[in-house]
Design a protein around this motif. Structure first.
Motif, PDB file in Angstrom:
ATOM      1  N   UNK A   1      33.645  68.694  17.032  1.00  0.00           N
ATOM      2  CA  UNK A   1      32.991  67.387  17.022  1.00  0.00           C
ATOM      3  C   UNK A   1      31.874  67.368  18.057  1.00  0.00           C
ATOM      4  N   UNK A   2      31.223  66.187  18.214  1.00  0.00           N
ATOM      5  CA  UNK A   2      30.020  66.124  19.057  1.00  0.00           C
ATOM      6  C   UNK A   2      30.290  66.458  20.520  1.00  0.00           C
ATOM      7  N   UNK A   3      31.471  66.143  21.057  1.00  0.00           N
ATOM      8  CA  UNK A   3      31.782  66.496  22.444  1.00  0.00           C
ATOM      9  C   UNK A   3      32.107  67.977  22.578  1.00  0.00           C
ATOM     10  N   UNK A   4      32.808  68.537  21.580  1.00  0.00           N
ATOM     11  CA  UNK A   4      33.158  69.962  21.613  1.00  0.00           C
ATOM     12  C   UNK A   4      31.925  70.849  21.491  1.00  0.00           C
ATOM     13  N   UNK A   5      30.828  70.285  20.952  1.00  0.00           N
ATOM     14  CA  UNK A   5      29.577  71.044  20.835  1.00  0.00           C
ATOM     15  C   UNK A   5      28.863  71.206  22.175  1.00  0.00           C
ATOM     16  N   UNK A   6      29.352  70.545  23.207  1.00  0.00           N
ATOM     17  CA  UNK A   6      28.673  70.568  24.509  1.00  0.00           C
ATOM     18  C   UNK A   6      28.501  71.998  25.013  1.00  0.00           C
ATOM     19  N   UNK A   7      27.321  72.257  25.572  1.00  0.00           N
ATOM     20  CA  UNK A   7      26.988  73.598  26.067  1.00  0.00           C
ATOM     21  C   UNK A   7      27.356  73.716  27.547  1.00  0.00           C
TER      22      UNK A   7
END
Length: 724
Positions: free
Chosen positions: A606-612
């Motif tokens: 999800x959008x948080x797990x995509x964090x670099x």
């Protein structure tokens, strides 16, 4: 005598400044010690006595004035409020009220969408707190501004009851005068011209003042007190033409101007002019020579005696600087010269521009090269407009509709002023931004001007000029040459905005925006902060993921700065649609002058797990940043670090106990909004970080980490007191 008064003034201001910087200290023994030194120096007939007296007096006045405010000692009270002033905001009103309750009698303020009138009496149940302050450096502090108006608290009204109108004659006149101005000009001028006239006559906030400020002509609204000068001259002229003697006409004119000053709540520009006129009249009565330089110093001392925290008001300093240019520098430049009126006018405008230059840069961060030209065109038109405005105020009750031609002329003149302002502001090339310097640089500049004008001996003048210049240039070079690489956490509320300053290059690690109604953290915090540091180009922006609280400022930043490459992982490629995009893969390394940033891994989800997640290394020290990465992913990239940028603003879904043990950071940085609805940072996360030094924007505001060869130092902006 003039020299000693100057020493007293400078040391008095310094004493007030010392109190505000060290507000938590007990100054009793310091005051006594300085006063004793002053007495000893006075006995020795030394000018140092005025310096010692000034320091002790400044600290005492600030301490006494600050402790005299009692309202903030309470949390909840039923209060009697008397509305003494009001300001119209875009969708609400700001009210200044006199608070009375048992032993309390002081001014406070509150904001409401209710339309109360000056003189209204209100019984209200209130929560009491300090006004908002800036939690980032270089930005405007509403708390200090209100204190400069002798207000220390703000009220949050939970319930209220109107008790009717005050019987005060003066408040009634004040209310009726404002209604009269609305009546006279509101129905006879266009809306834009009417708002401009209200700002000039009532010293009210003008929404387009910034446009005038950018041209260096905001002084026509209030800063120079020009309208009081003209009003005084106008009334004096009418009285003398009516066969009043000067000795009678002058105090009548002064009295009417004093009453007008009350009607508009005595802004500092008005106070400065009225005090100087009063001192000049006293000199006339006692047959003393007029000494405008001494009167200017005395006026400043009188205001500071009444309100020592006037030093927090930009209008206070800019008004007196304008007075310094008009009464001290300008007469010296034209004395004994047979210049034409046009040349004198140009010298007058040039003097104002030069004297105000560095303080305008200090307060506003820019200067416009068209400022002289704008003043040359606009000031005569504005002066004519003022005479028409005052004439209309006096004559409207008598002549009414017969004055329509004058309203048309006035409307044309004001529209011309505003149109010229819009036209000249379009030439952005002449607007030069400057980094925020110390106020001491501005005062140094004034000293140089004074030396150049004061000393007729060219050798002495050159010697003093050279000595001061060498000192200040050396100081600046040493300071800038030793500037360390720094990692800075801005307090934007519920979002992330980090700046890395590296040998003159600027990088961003996330650039979130918090916005609601007419508020934008980018416009109010991020842009002014970056401009105050002299940023022209942002070399690269590292975006952890595409949530607004991590990248929402990009559009506004791209319009104000030369924005370099946007760097993120393959899961955030939407950024590439609008910006120059560089994908960072696992293990990729970005090198700056004194730092490296390494992408540790690319996660999908999800959008948080995509964090670099990034590992930043500066002089061997390691910073780990992760955006909003959840705790199950955090543990996969755990390694020994020095500084942890806590993920997801301290959410309970991040920063597990195991992760903290694996990384063993010495410092934890948390960027979260005050009283946010998410409960960030969570109690669980704070418990996991209990043995680690935490810097949290909620309590510490802006934080800066300076990296040296073998160490780093952390500075927080919020110190926990009223002033910081």
């Amino acid at each position: 005598m003039r020299k000693n008064l100057f020493f007293l003034l400078i040391s008095l201001i310094s004493g007030i400044g010392i109190f505000t910087y060290f507000e938590a200290y007990n100054f009793l023994f310091v005051i006594i010690g300085l006063f004793v030194c002053g007495i000893f120096s006075f006995y020795k007939k030394s000018s140092l006595s005025f310096i010692f007296f000034g320091f002790s007096l400044g600290i005492f006045l600030a301490s006494f004035s600050f402790s005299s405010y009692k309202l903030d000692k309470y949390e909840n009270l039923d209060l009697n409020l008397l509305v003494v002033d009001k300001i119209k905001n875009q969708d609400s009103y700001t009210y200044y009220v006199l608070v009375k309750n048992e032993n309390i009698s002081e001014k406070s303020s509150f904001v409401s969408d209710k339309n109360f009138q000056i003189g209204d009496r209100i019984r209200a149940n209130c929560d009491i707190s300090w006004p908002n302050s800036n939690t980032n450096p270089y930005l405007f502090s509403y708390r200090k501004y209100l204190l400069s108006r002798k207000i220390k608290t703000k009220l949050d009204i939970k319930s209220y009851e109107k008790l009717g109108q005050s019987s005060s004659f003066f408040l009634k006149i004040k209310r009726n005068f404002r209604a009269y101005i609305d009546k006279v000009f509101g129905k006879n001028l266009s809306k834009e011209s009417f708002l401009f006239v209200k700002s000039v006559i009532l010293s009210e906030k003008y929404d387009k003042k910034e446009d005038l400020s950018k041209l260096g002509i905001a002084h026509i609204l209030a800063i120079s007190g020009l309208h009081i000068d003209l009003l005084m001259s106008f009334i004096l002229f009418l009285l003398i033409k009516s066969n009043f003697s000067y000795k009678i006409a002058y105090p009548i004119s002064l009295g009417l101007c004093l009453f007008y000053g009350y009607l508009i709540s005595f802004p500092f520009s008005v106070l400065r002019v009225l005090i100087i006129y009063s001192l000049s009249f006293l000199a006339f009565l006692f047959k003393k020579g007029k000494d405008m330089e001494k009167n200017l110093i005395l006026a400043m001392l009188i205001i500071l005696f009444i309100n020592p925290f006037a030093i927090f008001n930009s209008g206070f300093f800019l008004s007196f600087l304008a007075g310094f240019a008009i009464y001290v520098i300008y007469p010296k430049l034209i004395r004994g010269k047979k210049y034409s009126y046009l040349k004198k006018y140009m010298i007058f405008l040039g003097t104002l521009q030069v004297v105000l230059a560095f303080h305008i840069i200090y307060y506003y961060g820019y200067i416009n090269l068209l400022s002289f030209f704008a003043n040359f065109i606009i000031v005569p038109v504005f002066t004519l407009s003022l005479y028409i405005i005052f004439g209309l105020i006096f004559l409207y009750p008598i002549l009414g509709g017969f004055l329509s031609i004058f309203f048309m002329v006035l409307d044309f003149l004001i529209k011309s002023i505003l149109d010229v302002g819009i036209f000249l502001n379009a030439f952005k090339i002449f607007l030069i931004d400057f980094p925020k310097e110390s106020i001491l640089i501005s005062f140094y500049y004034l000293i140089l001007i004074f030396l150049i004008v004061k000393f007729k001996n060219k050798k002495l003048r050159a010697k003093n000029f050279l000595t001061l210049s060498i000192f200040i240039v050396t100081f600046s070079i040493i300071r800038d040459g030793n500037k360390p690489t720094s990692f800075q956490m801005l307090d934007i509320g519920q979002g992330d905005f980090f700046v890395l300053e590296d040998g003159g290059d600027f990088y961003l690690f996330d650039c979130g925006e918090v916005s609601y109604k007419n508020y934008s953290s980018t416009e109010k915090i991020a842009l002014p902060f970056l401009k105050s540091k002299g940023v022209k180009k942002i070399k690269a922006v590292f975006i952890s993921h595409e949530d607004r609280d991590h990248m929402g400022a990009l559009d506004k930043l791209s319009r104000e700065f030369d924005l370099g490459v946007i760097i993120s992982n393959k899961y955030n490629k939407n950024l590439g649609k609008n910006y120059k995009f560089l994908e960072m893969k696992e293990g990729n390394l970005y090198r700056g002058k004194n730092f490296t940033a390494q992408c540790l891994e690319n996660f999908s989800g999800d959008e948080n797990s995509n964090s670099m997640p990034l590992l930043i290394k500066i002089n061997g020290f390691k910073i780990l940043t992760m955006g909003d990465l959840p705790k199950e992913m955090e543990e996969k990239i755990a390694r020994d670090i020095d500084i942890l940028k806590v993920s997801h603003h301290g959410s309970k879904n991040s920063t597990s106990k195991k992760f903290v043990e694996l990384t063993s950071p010495k410092i934890a940085l948390i960027s979260a909004g005050r009283k946010n609805t998410y409960g960030h940072p969570s109690k669980e996360v704070l418990k996991n970080l209990k043995n680690i030094k935490i810097y949290n924007t909620q309590t510490d505001g802006f934080c800066q980490i300076d990296f040296y060869k073998n160490s780093f130092k952390i500075k927080k902006y919020v110190k926990g007191g009223f002033f910081r």
